[in-house]
Write a protein that holds these residues in place. Sequence first.
Motif, PDB file in Angstrom:
ATOM      1  N   UNK A 113       0.842  -1.198   0.000  1.00  0.00           N
ATOM      2  CA  UNK A 113       0.000   0.000   0.000  1.00  0.00           C
ATOM      3  C   UNK A 113       0.881   1.253   0.000  1.00  0.00           C
ATOM      4  N   UNK A 114       0.266   2.404  -0.240  1.00  0.00           N
ATOM      5  CA  UNK A 114       1.069   3.621  -0.406  1.00  0.00           C
ATOM      6  C   UNK A 114       1.817   4.035   0.859  1.00  0.00           C
ATOM      7  N   UNK A 133      -5.037  -0.003   0.739  1.00  0.00           N
ATOM      8  CA  UNK A 133      -5.874   0.276  -0.444  1.00  0.00           C
ATOM      9  C   UNK A 133      -5.272  -0.256  -1.747  1.00  0.00           C
ATOM     10  N   UNK A 134      -4.078   0.135  -2.112  1.00  0.00           N
ATOM     11  CA  UNK A 134      -3.539  -0.333  -3.402  1.00  0.00           C
ATOM     12  C   UNK A 134      -2.599  -1.520  -3.230  1.00  0.00           C
ATOM     13  N   UNK A 135      -2.481  -1.979  -2.014  1.00  0.00           N
ATOM     14  CA  UNK A 135      -1.597  -3.106  -1.755  1.00  0.00           C
ATOM     15  C   UNK A 135      -1.682  -3.450  -0.283  1.00  0.00           C
ATOM     16  N   UNK A 136      -0.813  -4.347   0.134  1.00  0.00           N
ATOM     17  CA  UNK A 136      -0.857  -4.805   1.514  1.00  0.00           C
ATOM     18  C   UNK A 136      -0.122  -3.819   2.426  1.00  0.00           C
ATOM     19  N   UNK A 137      -0.624  -3.669   3.638  1.00  0.00           N
ATOM     20  CA  UNK A 137       0.015  -2.800   4.626  1.00  0.00           C
ATOM     21  C   UNK A 137       1.053  -3.593   5.411  1.00  0.00           C
ATOM     22  N   UNK A 138       2.306  -3.141   5.355  1.00  0.00           N
ATOM     23  CA  UNK A 138       3.377  -3.805   6.112  1.00  0.00           C
ATOM     24  C   UNK A 138       4.023  -2.773   7.026  1.00  0.00           C
ATOM     25  N   UNK A 139       3.896  -2.978   8.338  1.00  0.00           N
ATOM     26  CA  UNK A 139       4.480  -2.032   9.279  1.00  0.00           C
ATOM     27  C   UNK A 139       5.761  -2.541   9.925  1.00  0.00           C
ATOM     28  N   UNK A 140       5.840  -3.856  10.081  1.00  0.00           N
ATOM     29  CA  UNK A 140       7.025  -4.393  10.754  1.00  0.00           C
ATOM     30  C   UNK A 140       7.251  -5.832  10.301  1.00  0.00           C
ATOM     31  N   UNK A 141       8.330  -6.413  10.783  1.00  0.00           N
ATOM     32  CA  UNK A 141       8.646  -7.812  10.497  1.00  0.00           C
ATOM     33  C   UNK A 141       7.469  -8.729  10.828  1.00  0.00           C
ATOM     34  N   UNK A 478     -13.782  -4.704  -2.305  1.00  0.00           N
ATOM     35  CA  UNK A 478     -13.728  -3.574  -1.365  1.00  0.00           C
ATOM     36  C   UNK A 478     -12.740  -3.887  -0.252  1.00  0.00           C
ATOM     37  N   UNK A 479     -11.897  -2.940   0.054  1.00  0.00           N
ATOM     38  CA  UNK A 479     -10.971  -3.141   1.164  1.00  0.00           C
ATOM     39  C   UNK A 479     -11.660  -2.678   2.437  1.00  0.00           C
ATOM     40  N   UNK A 480     -11.486  -3.435   3.495  1.00  0.00           N
ATOM     41  CA  UNK A 480     -12.102  -3.118   4.785  1.00  0.00           C
ATOM     42  C   UNK A 480     -11.709  -1.699   5.239  1.00  0.00           C
ATOM     43  N   UNK A 481     -12.681  -0.777   5.344  1.00  0.00           N
ATOM     44  CA  UNK A 481     -12.335   0.595   5.726  1.00  0.00           C
ATOM     45  C   UNK A 481     -11.817   0.697   7.160  1.00  0.00           C
ATOM     46  N   UNK A 482     -12.028  -0.374   7.944  1.00  0.00           N
ATOM     47  CA  UNK A 482     -11.557  -0.379   9.334  1.00  0.00           C
ATOM     48  C   UNK A 482     -10.073  -0.739   9.428  1.00  0.00           C
TER      49      UNK A 482
ATOM     50  N   UNK B  63      -8.092  14.776  -7.522  1.00  0.00           N
ATOM     51  CA  UNK B  63      -7.837  13.564  -8.297  1.00  0.00           C
ATOM     52  C   UNK B  63      -7.232  12.492  -7.406  1.00  0.00           C
ATOM     53  N   UNK B  64      -7.803  11.286  -7.483  1.00  0.00           N
ATOM     54  CA  UNK B  64      -7.240  10.174  -6.716  1.00  0.00           C
ATOM     55  C   UNK B  64      -7.504   8.857  -7.423  1.00  0.00           C
ATOM     56  N   UNK B  65      -6.475   8.014  -7.462  1.00  0.00           N
ATOM     57  CA  UNK B  65      -6.636   6.694  -8.080  1.00  0.00           C
ATOM     58  C   UNK B  65      -6.373   5.575  -7.082  1.00  0.00           C
ATOM     59  N   UNK B  66      -6.193   5.926  -5.814  1.00  0.00           N
ATOM     60  CA  UNK B  66      -5.749   4.898  -4.872  1.00  0.00           C
ATOM     61  C   UNK B  66      -6.889   4.284  -4.076  1.00  0.00           C
TER      62      UNK B  66
END
Lengths: 553, 133
Positions: A113-114, A133-141, A478-482, B63-66
């Motif tokens: 994700x971004x 949103x656009x990818x997986x969230x990675x915060x740590x090992x 849909x990605x979980x907004x939570x 504008x947003x695409x994410x």
Amino acid sequence: MSNFLSKNDEWEKKAEKATAKFPERKKVFTTSSDIDVKRLYTHHDGVSTDEHYLEKLGFPGEFPYTRGIQPTMYRSRFWTMRQYAGFGSAEETNGRFRYLLDQGQTGLSVAFDLPTQIGYDSDDPMAQGEVGKVGVAIDSLQDMELLFKGIPLDQVSTSMTINAPASVLLAMYIAVGEKQGVSSKRLKGTIQNDILKEYVARGTYIFPPKPSMRLITDIFAYCSKHVPHWNTISISGYHIREAGSTAVQEVAFTLSNAIAYVEAALRSGLEIDEFAPRLSFFFNAHNNFFEEIAKFRAARRIWAKLMRERFQAKNPKSWQLRFHTQTGGSTLTAQQPDNNIVRVTIQALAAVLGGTQSLHTNSRDEALALPTEESARIALRTQQIIAYESGVADTVDPLGGSYYVESLTDQIEREVMAYIEKIDQRGGAVQAVEQGYMQREIHQSAYRAQMAIESGEQVVVGVNKFVLENEKQPELLRVNPELGRIQARKLGELRSSRNNEQVATKLADLKRAAEGQDNLMPFILDAVRVYATLGEICNTLRDVFGEYRPTQF
Amino acid sequence: MIERKIRVLVAKPGLDGHDRGALVIAQGLRDAGMEVIYTGLRQTPAQIVAAAIQEDVDVIGLSSLSGAHMELFPQVVRLLREHGADDILVIGGGVIPDEDVELLKKEGIAAVFTPGTPISVTVDFIREHVRRG
């Protein structure tokens, strides 16, 4: 005059007469790079003598590799089918990975994700709305361990689309390997690690160019000793093309960036043949079928010459341009999404006929949202049908010798070289990027393309021709907004359960190293092992290096 | 009297770096005779609203695409309202599914132009809907 030439003249006259009666569809036919397409190509446009053949094409697996980098290409082994995937949490993405592996995918490709791509933890205020949103969230090992749970790292190759914080994610991957008992010497995969393209086209930069280039050459040096099978950079034209460049600009700017990385690595004291065999490339495949095929062939030939002649590389592996291809995201339409399956098929076929080493085929719904499991499967099946049913993989470079393809390959090579010379004159890619040169060239092409679509000169089926009213909307993922809040809670738990004294020490060590000249990889790896977060590591580096601020144009 | 040109702020909220559409629209609006300011990447809703007020624009184009549009676009409208600047027309674009477009309109985004929309449609919409004279 030879028999052929007089015959050719005769035919030209006949064709002119015919067009008086039946005018051709367009006054001029051109490719996306504005290269004129002639009515007919003959051996005068292609490769006509043996000597010519050896110089321009050579045999597959031999310099200049126009026909492919291996002697037998897909007759031995198909390209790697590597679908880019990632969304939401590490657990969800792990599920999608296992699904794709079960469906016959042969390599993993991680979309982050971004916030991860820009070095922010999920609970950073800058990450708001973007987590998972656009990818997986990675915060740590900890997240990385979940991402690869049950996937033995000695049995897959993994590509990670990560640039500014590439060193941190690579360190996490190495650490997951350690936990699984897999030595870094056995890890296989690729990190994108291409920062110049971020300044030019994609925007996920963190640091200014100079420290960014240092991080990249540190990775080259570290991996040449400790992770020998890792592709330490994937120099990417993909995003340059998505930002609106032509096919010629895509190759020209990508190879110019590659030259800059090579020069930086040489300046840092590495030998060319020490790192060049681990350079890889990433290209786009758009709809103009023959231009795309010619583009891949030209890119290989140009790179082989650059490496042998300009950089005096001796190892043939250094001359070979190996590349991953992704079909063109920006060519997909939200209108009539099933049409995208057909576009992707044409583009994938061009990549295969162009000799790609691995391929991602886009899903039909990507102009609307992230792909659903069903559309990801169709995209993978598209590659499998090309590989197993079409027969195009049964001989090497089947379009080699096509008068048109050879002529186009030559023309693309000439135009690419003209751009590379222009960039050389500006002082190289780093300067060209800082001056906004590539950005302006790409933007002009993007605007021209938009105008061509609006005028109808360029047809986009379902958008400016063959339009349907009242289209049915497909089901979207849909990605979980939570997720942002869930990741933030997990981070809180991590920060209270890990040894924070150790974390502070390792981050302080990293800071001192960044202020000096040491290779940063071992320090980053140490910080990752004690569960310092991605944001903490990147903030430590931000403190020393500062952040890049682009000049607007 | 010289007619005042319509002023537009084109902005990229969030972390999304895909600015091809934003830049093409910016140039298209300029070619249509508007004054366009582009904020660059990675702007927070608060930064966008501050820039819009400072530059005294008539229109904000987001504008947003994410996929972050549902969180970030409505926040811009809310902040404009808080600053008493809700006469600024807010429009959006990017990869935005139809069902979200309806929700965004309820939140005060006047229109959403997704890929495939000719620039002239956006130009005409702005000319018809600018609320400040």
